[in-house]
Design an enzyme around this catalytic site. Sequence first.
Site, mmCIF file in Angstrom:
data_model
loop_
_atom_site.group_PDB
_atom_site.id
_atom_site.type_symbol
_atom_site.label_atom_id
_atom_site.label_comp_id
_atom_site.label_asym_id
_atom_site.label_seq_id
_atom_site.Cartn_x
_atom_site.Cartn_y
_atom_site.Cartn_z
ATOM 1 N N HIS A 1 -1.363 0.733 17.011
ATOM 2 C CA HIS A 1 -0.721 1.177 15.771
ATOM 3 C C HIS A 1 0.623 1.860 16.031
ATOM 4 O O HIS A 1 0.952 2.892 15.436
ATOM 5 C CB HIS A 1 -1.643 2.069 14.937
ATOM 6 C CG HIS A 1 -1.678 1.662 13.495
ATOM 7 N ND1 HIS A 1 -1.158 2.418 12.488
ATOM 8 C CD2 HIS A 1 -2.161 0.540 12.903
ATOM 9 C CE1 HIS A 1 -1.322 1.802 11.328
ATOM 10 N NE2 HIS A 1 -1.925 0.655 11.557
ATOM 11 N N ASN B 1 0.817 -1.210 0.000
ATOM 12 C CA ASN B 1 0.000 0.000 0.000
ATOM 13 C C ASN B 1 0.854 1.265 0.000
ATOM 14 O O ASN B 1 1.677 1.477 0.886
ATOM 15 C CB ASN B 1 -0.903 -0.021 1.245
ATOM 16 C CG ASN B 1 -2.058 0.946 1.150
ATOM 17 O OD1 ASN B 1 -2.139 1.758 0.239
ATOM 18 N ND2 ASN B 1 -2.965 0.858 2.103
ATOM 19 N N ASP C 1 -6.007 -2.003 18.435
ATOM 20 C CA ASP C 1 -4.777 -1.725 17.694
ATOM 21 C C ASP C 1 -4.223 -0.365 18.112
ATOM 22 O O ASP C 1 -4.821 0.673 17.825
ATOM 23 C CB ASP C 1 -5.077 -1.729 16.188
ATOM 24 C CG ASP C 1 -3.814 -1.638 15.338
ATOM 25 O OD1 ASP C 1 -2.719 -1.478 15.906
ATOM 26 O OD2 ASP C 1 -3.938 -1.713 14.102
ATOM 27 N N GLU D 1 -2.714 -5.059 19.964
ATOM 28 C CA GLU D 1 -1.936 -5.139 18.722
ATOM 29 C C GLU D 1 -1.002 -3.945 18.549
ATOM 30 O O GLU D 1 -1.373 -2.808 18.812
ATOM 31 C CB GLU D 1 -2.906 -5.221 17.529
ATOM 32 C CG GLU D 1 -2.242 -5.272 16.186
ATOM 33 C CD GLU D 1 -3.245 -5.178 15.049
ATOM 34 O OE1 GLU D 1 -2.807 -4.934 13.905
ATOM 35 O OE2 GLU D 1 -4.461 -5.317 15.294
ATOM 36 N N HIS E 1 -13.966 -5.157 12.460
ATOM 37 C CA HIS E 1 -13.607 -3.840 12.972
ATOM 38 C C HIS E 1 -14.851 -3.031 13.331
ATOM 39 O O HIS E 1 -15.758 -2.871 12.510
ATOM 40 C CB HIS E 1 -12.838 -3.044 11.920
ATOM 41 C CG HIS E 1 -11.473 -3.579 11.631
ATOM 42 N ND1 HIS E 1 -10.571 -2.891 10.835
ATOM 43 C CD2 HIS E 1 -10.844 -4.705 12.024
ATOM 44 C CE1 HIS E 1 -9.447 -3.593 10.760
ATOM 45 N NE2 HIS E 1 -9.595 -4.696 11.464
ATOM 46 N N GLU F 1 -7.944 -11.468 10.833
ATOM 47 C CA GLU F 1 -8.539 -10.137 10.707
ATOM 48 C C GLU F 1 -9.403 -10.095 9.450
ATOM 49 O O GLU F 1 -9.006 -10.602 8.395
ATOM 50 C CB GLU F 1 -7.435 -9.083 10.626
ATOM 51 C CG GLU F 1 -7.961 -7.659 10.540
ATOM 52 C CD GLU F 1 -6.834 -6.632 10.496
ATOM 53 O OE1 GLU F 1 -7.104 -5.469 10.830
ATOM 54 O OE2 GLU F 1 -5.691 -7.001 10.147
ATOM 55 N N ARG G 1 -12.641 -5.884 16.911
ATOM 56 C CA ARG G 1 -11.625 -4.885 17.226
ATOM 57 C C ARG G 1 -12.311 -3.553 17.451
ATOM 58 O O ARG G 1 -13.106 -3.111 16.607
ATOM 59 C CB ARG G 1 -10.614 -4.756 16.078
ATOM 60 C CG ARG G 1 -9.386 -3.941 16.445
ATOM 61 C CD ARG G 1 -8.510 -3.639 15.241
ATOM 62 N NE ARG G 1 -9.006 -2.495 14.482
ATOM 63 C CZ ARG G 1 -8.311 -1.882 13.511
ATOM 64 N NH1 ARG G 1 -7.114 -2.338 13.174
ATOM 65 N NH2 ARG G 1 -8.823 -0.856 12.864
ATOM 66 N N TYR H 1 -6.420 7.088 14.089
ATOM 67 C CA TYR H 1 -6.278 5.855 13.321
ATOM 68 C C TYR H 1 -7.550 5.015 13.416
ATOM 69 O O TYR H 1 -8.096 4.802 14.491
ATOM 70 C CB TYR H 1 -5.095 5.024 13.834
ATOM 71 C CG TYR H 1 -5.129 3.618 13.269
ATOM 72 C CD1 TYR H 1 -4.812 3.387 11.931
ATOM 73 C CD2 TYR H 1 -5.547 2.552 14.045
ATOM 74 C CE1 TYR H 1 -4.893 2.123 11.392
ATOM 75 C CE2 TYR H 1 -5.630 1.274 13.512
ATOM 76 C CZ TYR H 1 -5.300 1.060 12.187
ATOM 77 O OH TYR H 1 -5.390 -0.200 11.651
ATOM 78 N N HIS I 1 -2.638 -10.525 9.174
ATOM 79 C CA HIS I 1 -3.126 -9.200 8.812
ATOM 80 C C HIS I 1 -4.204 -9.348 7.742
ATOM 81 O O HIS I 1 -4.097 -10.181 6.842
ATOM 82 C CB HIS I 1 -1.941 -8.395 8.264
ATOM 83 C CG HIS I 1 -2.217 -6.956 8.068
ATOM 84 N ND1 HIS I 1 -1.581 -6.196 7.098
ATOM 85 C CD2 HIS I 1 -3.013 -6.098 8.718
ATOM 86 C CE1 HIS I 1 -1.985 -4.953 7.163
ATOM 87 N NE2 HIS I 1 -2.867 -4.852 8.136
ATOM 88 N N TRP J 1 2.570 6.389 12.540
ATOM 89 C CA TRP J 1 1.137 6.385 12.212
ATOM 90 C C TRP J 1 0.550 5.020 12.543
ATOM 91 O O TRP J 1 1.089 3.990 12.185
ATOM 92 C CB TRP J 1 0.911 6.677 10.727
ATOM 93 C CG TRP J 1 -0.551 6.637 10.414
ATOM 94 C CD1 TRP J 1 -1.511 7.540 10.818
ATOM 95 C CD2 TRP J 1 -1.240 5.611 9.694
ATOM 96 N NE1 TRP J 1 -2.754 7.148 10.384
ATOM 97 C CE2 TRP J 1 -2.624 5.958 9.686
ATOM 98 C CE3 TRP J 1 -0.850 4.443 9.072
ATOM 99 C CZ2 TRP J 1 -3.592 5.173 9.065
ATOM 100 C CZ3 TRP J 1 -1.807 3.672 8.458
ATOM 101 C CH2 TRP J 1 -3.163 4.040 8.450
ATOM 102 N N ARG K 1 1.359 -11.725 13.346
ATOM 103 C CA ARG K 1 0.353 -11.239 12.401
ATOM 104 C C ARG K 1 0.887 -11.042 10.982
ATOM 105 O O ARG K 1 0.384 -10.232 10.216
ATOM 106 C CB ARG K 1 -0.267 -9.936 12.925
ATOM 107 C CG ARG K 1 -0.889 -10.089 14.319
ATOM 108 C CD ARG K 1 -1.874 -8.985 14.623
ATOM 109 N NE ARG K 1 -2.970 -9.015 13.675
ATOM 110 C CZ ARG K 1 -3.140 -8.124 12.706
ATOM 111 N NH1 ARG K 1 -2.286 -7.129 12.537
ATOM 112 N NH2 ARG K 1 -4.161 -8.227 11.879
ATOM 113 N N GLU L 1 2.407 -7.336 11.308
ATOM 114 C CA GLU L 1 1.876 -7.091 9.974
ATOM 115 C C GLU L 1 2.880 -6.430 9.041
ATOM 116 O O GLU L 1 2.737 -6.524 7.817
ATOM 117 C CB GLU L 1 0.586 -6.273 10.042
ATOM 118 C CG GLU L 1 0.736 -4.863 10.555
ATOM 119 C CD GLU L 1 -0.614 -4.172 10.709
ATOM 120 O OE1 GLU L 1 -0.781 -3.083 10.146
ATOM 121 O OE2 GLU L 1 -1.495 -4.723 11.391
ATOM 122 N N ASP M 1 -6.208 -3.357 1.880
ATOM 123 C CA ASP M 1 -5.247 -3.272 0.783
ATOM 124 C C ASP M 1 -4.690 -4.639 0.406
ATOM 125 O O ASP M 1 -3.842 -4.733 -0.484
ATOM 126 C CB ASP M 1 -4.100 -2.324 1.143
ATOM 127 C CG ASP M 1 -3.376 -2.740 2.409
ATOM 128 O OD1 ASP M 1 -3.941 -2.534 3.489
ATOM 129 O OD2 ASP M 1 -2.250 -3.264 2.323
#
Length: 411
Positions: A220, A43, A218, A244, A128, A347, A153, A165, A320, A411, A291, A270, A324
């Site tokens: 992130h 991605n 998550d 996560e 999610h 996921e 999640r 996020y 993961h 991010w 993951r 991931e 994407d």
Amino acid sequence: MSKTKDLTIKDVRVIVSSPGRNFVTLKIVTECGIHGIGDATVNGREMAVASYLQEHVAPCLIGRNAHEIEDIWQYLYKGVYWRKGPINMACIAAVDVALWDIKGKVAGLPVYELLGGKSRRAVTTYAHANGETIEGTLDSAEALIAQGFKAIRLQTAVPGLEGTYGVLGDKKDYYEQQSSRPLPPEQPWSTRKYMNSIEALFREARDRFGDDIALTHDVHSRLTPIEAARLGKMLEPYDLLFLEDAVAAENQDSYRIIRDHTTTPLAIGEIYNTIWDCKELIQNQWIDYIRTATTHAGGITGVRRIADFAALFHVRIAPHGAPDLSPICYAAQAHLGLWAPNFGIQEFVGFGNEVSDTVFSHDLTLKDGMIHVGDSPGLGVDFDEEAAAAHPYKRSYLPVSRLEDGTLWSW
């Protein structure tokens, strides 16, 4: 398995398309006409992968025997001085998955049978639930539970921050955030505001849904190890399935610090591309779920190695499953999930949309939060090149984060 078919690779096609979002698809065609497909999407760097495949990988495949999956994997990995990395491993993954697809078609068997057969009836997933408020997130979760999901999640906007996020506000995807001049969107971050608000999300979730629904979250990669340790300890009363990406993935030793302070299960991986990226985490039992995705970690062959190694240390796989990753990746992971004795959970954000469904076809079905895999030979997925041509590549980026003083952050 037939020995009369000529499985010499005669053509390798790289197709970049955007049926709802960008995908890099690889199609390998043999002399006998049997073909296989793989996903090579990275991605925000799709054209780098496409170029690597077209200019450097495809010429090395012409004339080779498509049955020789292991030798071709080693050739593309060990035969290149510049090993590992997301671009290289996504290319290897696409080739690997396409070759497994071919082998299954020749054998007349789904890929999971070639791996050793089923270890379970279906592949459990988690969905999610996102929202601008805690109530909005929990309303979303309630709708998913009504659809049959047993694991959710939870992500919600952080009060006082514009953009968080997992929460896109009135935007349906990152394309809309970038409008006519695609550059990475920027989002602010405050660890203090996040830490002061996140516990309420899980407290209210348990009050509303009880203890039978599995919950994940998550981070992130936004926290330091000691901040993540504090978060894990804070969330212990709410019995998360896992927390996560609590800390950036580069320094594996960071997870030792978290593990020393909390019993909340931990998941990461991931953005890992090989078994070497997660070796210490697994063998030291600093994590509970790995993951890695087939698209980003060397395909079925690469992730199978990670799964086997992880099983020795009581670590389960939880691949993961972001949007994407194309339906090809989902299919490959579903076959792995059916087989892997140490499968944990997958996921799931959907197999695609109305547009991508015109390009990708598959025999995967979702029922009661579980993916059921059909018995089609190979992966059970196909790709319509003509339909894909109607959806040309559209440059896009993932967002970046900055602290409120402007410092660039994870991010």
